[in-house]
Scaffold this motif. Structure first.
Motif, PDB file in Angstrom:
ATOM      1  N   ARG A 171     -10.914  -3.816 -39.314  1.00  0.00           N
ATOM      2  CA  ARG A 171      -9.778  -4.123 -40.198  1.00  0.00           C
ATOM      3  C   ARG A 171      -8.924  -5.250 -39.610  1.00  0.00           C
ATOM      4  N   ASN A 172      -8.757  -6.282 -40.402  1.00  0.00           N
ATOM      5  CA  ASN A 172      -7.927  -7.443 -40.038  1.00  0.00           C
ATOM      6  C   ASN A 172      -8.450  -8.280 -38.868  1.00  0.00           C
ATOM      7  N   SER A 173      -9.682  -7.981 -38.410  1.00  0.00           N
ATOM      8  CA  SER A 173     -10.317  -8.896 -37.458  1.00  0.00           C
ATOM      9  C   SER A 173     -11.591  -9.454 -38.071  1.00  0.00           C
ATOM     10  N   ASP A 174     -12.301  -8.612 -38.828  1.00  0.00           N
ATOM     11  CA  ASP A 174     -13.548  -9.043 -39.467  1.00  0.00           C
ATOM     12  C   ASP A 174     -13.418  -9.003 -40.991  1.00  0.00           C
ATOM     13  N   VAL A 175     -12.779  -7.975 -41.494  1.00  0.00           N
ATOM     14  CA  VAL A 175     -12.588  -7.852 -42.948  1.00  0.00           C
ATOM     15  C   VAL A 175     -11.088  -7.742 -43.209  1.00  0.00           C
ATOM     16  N   PHE A 176     -10.653  -8.465 -44.240  1.00  0.00           N
ATOM     17  CA  PHE A 176      -9.217  -8.479 -44.576  1.00  0.00           C
ATOM     18  C   PHE A 176      -9.023  -7.781 -45.907  1.00  0.00           C
ATOM     19  N   TYR A 177      -8.004  -6.930 -45.976  1.00  0.00           N
ATOM     20  CA  TYR A 177      -7.828  -6.097 -47.170  1.00  0.00           C
ATOM     21  C   TYR A 177      -6.618  -6.540 -47.997  1.00  0.00           C
ATOM     22  N   ASN A 178      -5.979  -7.621 -47.589  1.00  0.00           N
ATOM     23  CA  ASN A 178      -5.037  -8.307 -48.470  1.00  0.00           C
ATOM     24  C   ASN A 178      -4.919  -9.757 -47.992  1.00  0.00           C
ATOM     25  N   MET A 179      -4.393 -10.587 -48.904  1.00  0.00           N
ATOM     26  CA  MET A 179      -4.408 -12.017 -48.606  1.00  0.00           C
ATOM     27  C   MET A 179      -3.521 -12.382 -47.423  1.00  0.00           C
ATOM     28  N   ASP A 180      -2.382 -11.718 -47.302  1.00  0.00           N
ATOM     29  CA  ASP A 180      -1.434 -12.083 -46.253  1.00  0.00           C
ATOM     30  C   ASP A 180      -2.066 -12.012 -44.860  1.00  0.00           C
ATOM     31  N   GLU A 181      -2.877 -10.978 -44.639  1.00  0.00           N
ATOM     32  CA  GLU A 181      -3.470 -10.799 -43.302  1.00  0.00           C
ATOM     33  C   GLU A 181      -4.424 -11.955 -42.962  1.00  0.00           C
ATOM     34  N   ALA A 182      -5.204 -12.408 -43.941  1.00  0.00           N
ATOM     35  CA  ALA A 182      -6.114 -13.539 -43.696  1.00  0.00           C
ATOM     36  C   ALA A 182      -5.307 -14.825 -43.535  1.00  0.00           C
ATOM     37  N   TYR A 183      -4.282 -14.944 -44.349  1.00  0.00           N
ATOM     38  CA  TYR A 183      -3.404 -16.125 -44.317  1.00  0.00           C
ATOM     39  C   TYR A 183      -2.780 -16.292 -42.930  1.00  0.00           C
ATOM     40  N   ARG A 267     -14.066 -15.372 -40.726  1.00  0.00           N
ATOM     41  CA  ARG A 267     -13.934 -14.362 -41.796  1.00  0.00           C
ATOM     42  C   ARG A 267     -12.637 -14.537 -42.568  1.00  0.00           C
ATOM     43  N   ALA A 268     -11.571 -14.971 -41.875  1.00  0.00           N
ATOM     44  CA  ALA A 268     -10.297 -15.207 -42.583  1.00  0.00           C
ATOM     45  C   ALA A 268     -10.474 -16.361 -43.572  1.00  0.00           C
ATOM     46  N   PHE A 269     -11.243 -17.366 -43.174  1.00  0.00           N
ATOM     47  CA  PHE A 269     -11.518 -18.509 -44.059  1.00  0.00           C
ATOM     48  C   PHE A 269     -12.235 -18.042 -45.333  1.00  0.00           C
ATOM     49  N   TYR A 270     -13.310 -17.248 -45.172  1.00  0.00           N
ATOM     50  CA  TYR A 270     -14.050 -16.767 -46.345  1.00  0.00           C
ATOM     51  C   TYR A 270     -13.182 -15.839 -47.203  1.00  0.00           C
ATOM     52  N   ALA A 271     -12.335 -15.045 -46.549  1.00  0.00           N
ATOM     53  CA  ALA A 271     -11.455 -14.144 -47.303  1.00  0.00           C
ATOM     54  C   ALA A 271     -10.539 -14.959 -48.206  1.00  0.00           C
ATOM     55  N   LEU A 272      -9.953 -16.028 -47.654  1.00  0.00           N
ATOM     56  CA  LEU A 272      -9.056 -16.864 -48.463  1.00  0.00           C
ATOM     57  C   LEU A 272      -9.825 -17.551 -49.591  1.00  0.00           C
ATOM     58  N   ARG A 294     -21.678 -14.891 -55.510  1.00  0.00           N
ATOM     59  CA  ARG A 294     -21.080 -14.294 -54.295  1.00  0.00           C
ATOM     60  C   ARG A 294     -19.568 -14.139 -54.434  1.00  0.00           C
ATOM     61  N   PHE A 295     -19.048 -12.980 -53.960  1.00  0.00           N
ATOM     62  CA  PHE A 295     -17.601 -12.738 -53.958  1.00  0.00           C
ATOM     63  C   PHE A 295     -17.304 -11.798 -52.796  1.00  0.00           C
ATOM     64  N   TRP A 296     -16.384 -10.845 -52.968  1.00  0.00           N
ATOM     65  CA  TRP A 296     -15.936 -10.064 -51.812  1.00  0.00           C
ATOM     66  C   TRP A 296     -17.033  -9.189 -51.201  1.00  0.00           C
ATOM     67  N   HIS A 297     -17.975  -8.720 -52.007  1.00  0.00           N
ATOM     68  CA  HIS A 297     -19.075  -7.923 -51.443  1.00  0.00           C
ATOM     69  C   HIS A 297     -19.777  -8.702 -50.326  1.00  0.00           C
ATOM     70  N   SER A 298     -20.023 -10.005 -50.557  1.00  0.00           N
ATOM     71  CA  SER A 298     -20.691 -10.809 -49.524  1.00  0.00           C
ATOM     72  C   SER A 298     -19.798 -10.953 -48.294  1.00  0.00           C
ATOM     73  N   THR A 299     -18.532 -11.240 -48.529  1.00  0.00           N
ATOM     74  CA  THR A 299     -17.613 -11.453 -47.405  1.00  0.00           C
ATOM     75  C   THR A 299     -17.575 -10.204 -46.522  1.00  0.00           C
ATOM     76  N   ALA A 300     -17.414  -9.049 -47.152  1.00  0.00           N
ATOM     77  CA  ALA A 300     -17.280  -7.812 -46.371  1.00  0.00           C
ATOM     78  C   ALA A 300     -18.610  -7.387 -45.755  1.00  0.00           C
ATOM     79  N   ALA A 301     -19.702  -7.469 -46.534  1.00  0.00           N
ATOM     80  CA  ALA A 301     -20.985  -6.956 -46.032  1.00  0.00           C
ATOM     81  C   ALA A 301     -21.486  -7.760 -44.827  1.00  0.00           C
ATOM     82  N   TYR A 302     -21.404  -9.094 -44.912  1.00  0.00           N
ATOM     83  CA  TYR A 302     -21.854  -9.909 -43.773  1.00  0.00           C
ATOM     84  C   TYR A 302     -20.944  -9.694 -42.562  1.00  0.00           C
ATOM     85  N   ALA A 303     -19.631  -9.588 -42.837  1.00  0.00           N
ATOM     86  CA  ALA A 303     -18.690  -9.430 -41.728  1.00  0.00           C
ATOM     87  C   ALA A 303     -18.920  -8.103 -41.012  1.00  0.00           C
TER      88      ALA A 303
END
Ligand SMILES: Nc1ncnc2c1ncn2[C@@H]1O[C@H](COP(=O)(O)OP(=O)(O)O)[C@@H](O)[C@H]1O
Ligand SMILES: Nc1ccn([C@@H]2O[C@H](COP(=O)(O)OP(=O)(O)O)[C@@H](O)[C@H]2O)c(=O)n1
Length: 411
Positions: A171-183, A267-272, A294-303
């Motif tokens: 959480r918040n290192s590989d996968v981000f669950y809201n925009m602010d954390e990736a930002y 991962r933050a880049f892909y999340a944004l 591709r959308f969030w499934h790809s971002t989260a699954a690869y991460a």
């Protein structure tokens, strides 16, 4: 965060063999008799070291870890094995400290010299391991402060952790669950990666729109070469739809740069990228159906699959909150996961014969990783993906998908 010398409450995990459980141990000031598995691994066969990166600045920590991994891969001799190793507090989120375990079977002092050089960085801690009969202890390679005498800590076998240590920091290192954390991550990088500013500017510019009740939004997911481009183009034609992708075209000039960064930043880049694409979806779905490649499934699954070492069993368990869709990200109406057999996928990759990302090249040789990506795709919930067998001809796959869409939307 741990400091050298404050290690006793921590468990160490060494991934000696990715197909099996890591070897877990703790440290104790009194000698402990080791049973056979530990005696073999900490045996007389070579010199043993471990190295951990501990640093309060997460960007610096991620970059130091990546730099050390690179240094170890080029500077050590062929007689050295380097294993992923970590230290953690069982089931305590964000307690993971990543590092390496080095076994040097050579007769030279090269590895010790390399590690001593690396240890000069204040965020790197190196230990060496010694055997004495049935005991094994760990001590600092050379104390940073020479006045302080190095303390012996005996290896003590520990029970397997309920959750694989690598899941603790996702959480918040590989996968981000809201925009602010990736930002925030990219904001912390602006000094060292100037492109971050440009990416953040694009994010700021795009985020005005929100989605009303528009046309359906259909996401197509799957590993590379499963036929996403072929299918999404065909769907665009047949449904008169708008085709979008994540990361969006406007991030293309920055992608290579962020692909070479450690996971936290990449991962933050892909999340944004997903949030920019979401803004485009919001606008376009007012006019026509939208197909998204591709959308969030790809971002989260690869991460998740990259962060979690070893076997599929090490993934966060089904139902884990780590598979939950971000609360502030536009939800598509339908997510389809294209699947083909590994053999068919390899055939398609070869036929295409184009450059692959390092990650995709790794997929080819790393069956475990491919299995973890696919399994993580399937575990993501709300929206979950519908699995589509993409091995028939392009025309048949299109028909199958049209049928699924028609059933849901009468398009
Ligand atoms: N259903 C299919 N049957 C056989 N080959 C296919 C099929 N769909 C795509 N291909 C071929 O497989 C390769 C990868 O397809 P592509 O659509 O580029 O996949 P992706 O976008 O998922 O990477 C291409 O050479 C494409 O022509
Ligand atoms: N929405 C997305 C899309 C790609 N990605 C990353 O990008 C890589 C695959 O992208 P790609 O462009 O090579 O895939 P294809 O378009 O070739 O199928 C994966 O390794 C993911 O790490 C992501 O994280 N999120």
């Amino acid at each position: 965060m741990f400091r050298c010398g404050q290690l006793c409450s921590r468990v160490f995990a060494v991934e000696f063999d990715l197909r099996t459980e890591p070897l877990y141990f703790t440290l104790n000031s009194t000698p402990q008799v080791l049973h056979k598995a530990y005696q073999e691994l900490f045996g007389d066969d070579g010199k043993l070291f471990s190295l951990h990166v501990h640093c309060d600045n997460r960007i610096e920590k991620a970059q130091t870890h990546a730099e050390i991994k690179h240094q170890l891969s080029i500077a050590l001799s062929r007689d050295c094995d380097v294993f992923e190793a970590s230290s953690f507090i069982p089931d305590v989120k964000n307690s993971l400290v990543k590092g390496f375990f080095i076994r040097d079977k050579s007769t030279t002092d090269l590895s010790e010299d390399v590690l001593k050089t690396l240890q000069q960085s204040k965020s790197v801690c190196v230990f060496s391991y010694k055997r004495e009969g049935q005991y094994c202890w760990q001590e600092m390679l050379s104390p940073v402060n020479q006045v302080e005498e190095s303390v012996r800590q005996y290896i003590t076998p520990a029970a397997a952790a309920e959750h694989h240590p690598s899941t603790l920091n996702i959480r918040n290192s590989d996968v981000f669950y809201n925009m602010d954390e990736a930002y925030k991550v990219l904001k912390e990088c602006t000094d060292i990666i100037p492109e971050s500013k440009e990416v953040l500017k694009l994010v700021d510019e795009q985020l005005e729109t929100s989605r009303g009740d528009g046309f359906p939004v259909i996401v197509i997911e799957g590993l590379d070469a499963t036929g996403k481009t072929t299918l999404t183009e065909a769907l665009r034609e047949s449904l008169n739809a708008t085709l979008l992708k994540s990361p969006p075209q406007c991030l293309a000039p920055f992608r290579q740069r962020f692909d070479s960064e450690p996971p936290l930043i990449r991962r933050a880049f892909y999340a944004l990228g997903n949030y920019i694409t979401a803004a485009h979806i919001g606008k376009e779905s007012l006019r026509a159906p939208v197909i998204v490649d591709r959308f969030w499934h790809s971002t989260a699954a690869y991460a998740i699959a990259t962060a979690v070492g070893g076997r599929v069993e090490n993934l966060p368990e089904p139902g884990s909150e780590l598979y939950k869709w971000p609360e502030d990200l536009l939800k598509p109406n339908l997510v389809l996961l294209l699947t083909v057999s590994p053999e068919e996928r390899l055939r398609r990759l070869r036929d295409r014969g184009q450059d692959k990302t390092i990650e995709e090249a790794e997929l080819e040789v790393n069956q475990l990783f491919r299995l973890k990506v696919e399994e993580a795709y399937k575990r993501i919930q709300n929206p979950a993906c519908i699995i589509v067998d993409a091995s028939p001809s392009p025309q048949e796959v299109l028909q199958q998908v049209q049928h699924l869409i028609r059933n849901k939307y009468h398009l």
